[in-house]
Design an enzyme around this catalytic site. Structure first.
Site, PDB file in Angstrom:
ATOM      1  N   ASN A   6     -38.250 -11.181 -70.016  1.00  0.00           N
ATOM      2  CA  ASN A   6     -38.025 -11.733 -71.351  1.00  0.00           C
ATOM      3  C   ASN A   6     -39.384 -12.091 -71.940  1.00  0.00           C
ATOM      4  O   ASN A   6     -40.003 -13.070 -71.528  1.00  0.00           O
ATOM      5  CB  ASN A   6     -37.130 -12.984 -71.229  1.00  0.00           C
ATOM      6  CG  ASN A   6     -36.945 -13.701 -72.556  1.00  0.00           C
ATOM      7  OD1 ASN A   6     -37.276 -13.153 -73.616  1.00  0.00           O
ATOM      8  ND2 ASN A   6     -36.431 -14.914 -72.515  1.00  0.00           N
ATOM      9  N   LYS A   8     -40.003 -13.107 -74.922  1.00  0.00           N
ATOM     10  CA  LYS A   8     -39.904 -14.171 -75.955  1.00  0.00           C
ATOM     11  C   LYS A   8     -40.758 -13.754 -77.169  1.00  0.00           C
ATOM     12  O   LYS A   8     -40.706 -12.600 -77.569  1.00  0.00           O
ATOM     13  CB  LYS A   8     -40.345 -15.511 -75.376  1.00  0.00           C
ATOM     14  CG  LYS A   8     -39.648 -15.819 -74.046  1.00  0.00           C
ATOM     15  CD  LYS A   8     -39.920 -17.182 -73.536  1.00  0.00           C
ATOM     16  CE  LYS A   8     -39.248 -17.370 -72.192  1.00  0.00           C
ATOM     17  NZ  LYS A   8     -39.330 -18.704 -71.677  1.00  0.00           N
ATOM     18  N   HIS A  88     -29.630 -18.136 -74.390  1.00  0.00           N
ATOM     19  CA  HIS A  88     -30.872 -18.641 -73.788  1.00  0.00           C
ATOM     20  C   HIS A  88     -31.112 -20.091 -74.229  1.00  0.00           C
ATOM     21  O   HIS A  88     -30.854 -20.449 -75.371  1.00  0.00           O
ATOM     22  CB  HIS A  88     -32.055 -17.754 -74.197  1.00  0.00           C
ATOM     23  CG  HIS A  88     -33.267 -18.027 -73.376  1.00  0.00           C
ATOM     24  ND1 HIS A  88     -34.095 -19.098 -73.624  1.00  0.00           N
ATOM     25  CD2 HIS A  88     -33.780 -17.404 -72.287  1.00  0.00           C
ATOM     26  CE1 HIS A  88     -35.067 -19.109 -72.720  1.00  0.00           C
ATOM     27  NE2 HIS A  88     -34.890 -18.084 -71.900  1.00  0.00           N
ATOM     28  N   GLU A 157     -30.467 -20.486 -65.440  1.00  0.00           N
ATOM     29  CA  GLU A 157     -31.845 -20.864 -65.725  1.00  0.00           C
ATOM     30  C   GLU A 157     -31.922 -22.358 -66.001  1.00  0.00           C
ATOM     31  O   GLU A 157     -31.704 -22.797 -67.147  1.00  0.00           O
ATOM     32  CB  GLU A 157     -32.346 -20.124 -66.962  1.00  0.00           C
ATOM     33  CG  GLU A 157     -32.316 -18.626 -66.854  1.00  0.00           C
ATOM     34  CD  GLU A 157     -33.306 -18.001 -67.815  1.00  0.00           C
ATOM     35  OE1 GLU A 157     -34.263 -17.399 -67.340  1.00  0.00           O
ATOM     36  OE2 GLU A 157     -33.135 -18.151 -69.038  1.00  0.00           O
ATOM     37  N   GLY A 163     -40.597 -22.135 -67.921  1.00  0.00           N
ATOM     38  CA  GLY A 163     -41.942 -22.241 -68.487  1.00  0.00           C
ATOM     39  C   GLY A 163     -42.719 -23.456 -68.007  1.00  0.00           C
ATOM     40  O   GLY A 163     -43.752 -23.802 -68.583  1.00  0.00           O
ATOM     41  N   SER A 193     -39.507 -20.157 -64.017  1.00  0.00           N
ATOM     42  CA  SER A 193     -40.786 -20.164 -63.301  1.00  0.00           C
ATOM     43  C   SER A 193     -40.809 -19.244 -62.080  1.00  0.00           C
ATOM     44  O   SER A 193     -41.390 -19.579 -61.047  1.00  0.00           O
ATOM     45  CB  SER A 193     -41.189 -21.591 -62.917  1.00  0.00           C
ATOM     46  OG  SER A 193     -41.427 -22.340 -64.089  1.00  0.00           O
TER      47      SER A 193
END
Ligand code: PEP
Length: 229
Positions: A6, A8, A88, A157, A163, A193
């Site tokens: 992903n 982003k 998400h 997630e 992140g 992560s």
């Protein structure tokens, strides 16, 4: 295993193209049963050939129309894109997408036969309350979602792991995936992560069917390494 990247709001049209060209040369030795997905920003959507699937990070639930700033089905069809990420945590938290809105989007793309990677994840304060609260929270994110949909993939997630450089522990991933699998008979990815240093351990956990990778997927060497390692 499923390996999904992903991007982003990272990479341009040009750098995505270069990334994919390099990735395809590096994953030539990947296991035939493994599947690779790339979710670039909307401006980099295009038609590519190769052993991977290009998906959209987001789209609006309409063929086309007056939805300023959004892309719809027509823009995805131009590139034969049939895979989308929905739910998400960044869209839930930053873009303020509600569960009702997400469920509507899910139903729309389901009705058009899309493969959907549906993301769920709890915030830190819920994790700190223990596994019972975590499961209650995660299951509430299936409200309005048809979990029997045959083209559904779920990504767990934890928000506090996205992140942050702090992945969930193997024990946390194992227990959450095991609990989710009691409700969900679908491929279940872990995201949060994931990096080359921990990807091998995470994919070896029972109940983990793949990885959804953000930051560490931006570098092609790093993402390719996770696939071929
Ligand atoms: C994500 O946002 O889907 C994600 C897993 O991000 P990161 O790998 O950077 O934690």
């Amino acid at each position: 295993m499923i390996f999904a990247a992903n991007f982003k709001t990272n990479h341009t049209r040009a750098s995505t193209k270069a990334y994919i060209e390099t990735l395809l040369t590096k994953i030539i030795t990947k296991r035939a049963e493994d599947k690779v997905y790339i979710f670039p920003p909307a401006t980099a959507l295009d038609q590519f050939s190769g052993d991977f699937i290009l998906g959209a990070q987001n789209a609006y639930m309409a063929q086309n129309g007056a939805f300023t700033g959004e892309i719809g089905l027509e823009q995805l069809e131009e590139f034969e894109i049939k895979t989308i990420l929905i739910g998400h945590s960044e869209r839930r938290e930053i873009l303020r997408e509600t569960q009702a809105f997400i469920a509507e989007k899910f139903a729309y793309f389901q009705s058009h036969g899309f493969e959907i990677i549906y993301c769920i994840g709890e915030p830190l304060e819920i994790r700190q309350q223990g596994q019972h609260s975590v499961m209650e929270y995660l299951l509430s994110q299936f409200e309005g979602i048809d979990i029997s949909y045959e083209k559904l993939i779920v990504a767990y997630e934890p928000i506090w792991a996205i992140g942050t450089g702090r992945s969930a522990t193997s024990a946390e991933i194992a227990s959450t995936h095991e609990a989710l699998k009691k409700t969900l008979q679908k491929p279940l990815l872990y995201g949060g992560s994931v990096k080359p240093e921990n990807s091998k351990e995470i994919i070896s956990i029972r109940g983990v069917d793949g990885l959804l990778v953000g930051s560490a997927s931006l570098d092609v060497e790093s993402f390719a390494g996770m696939i071929t390692d």
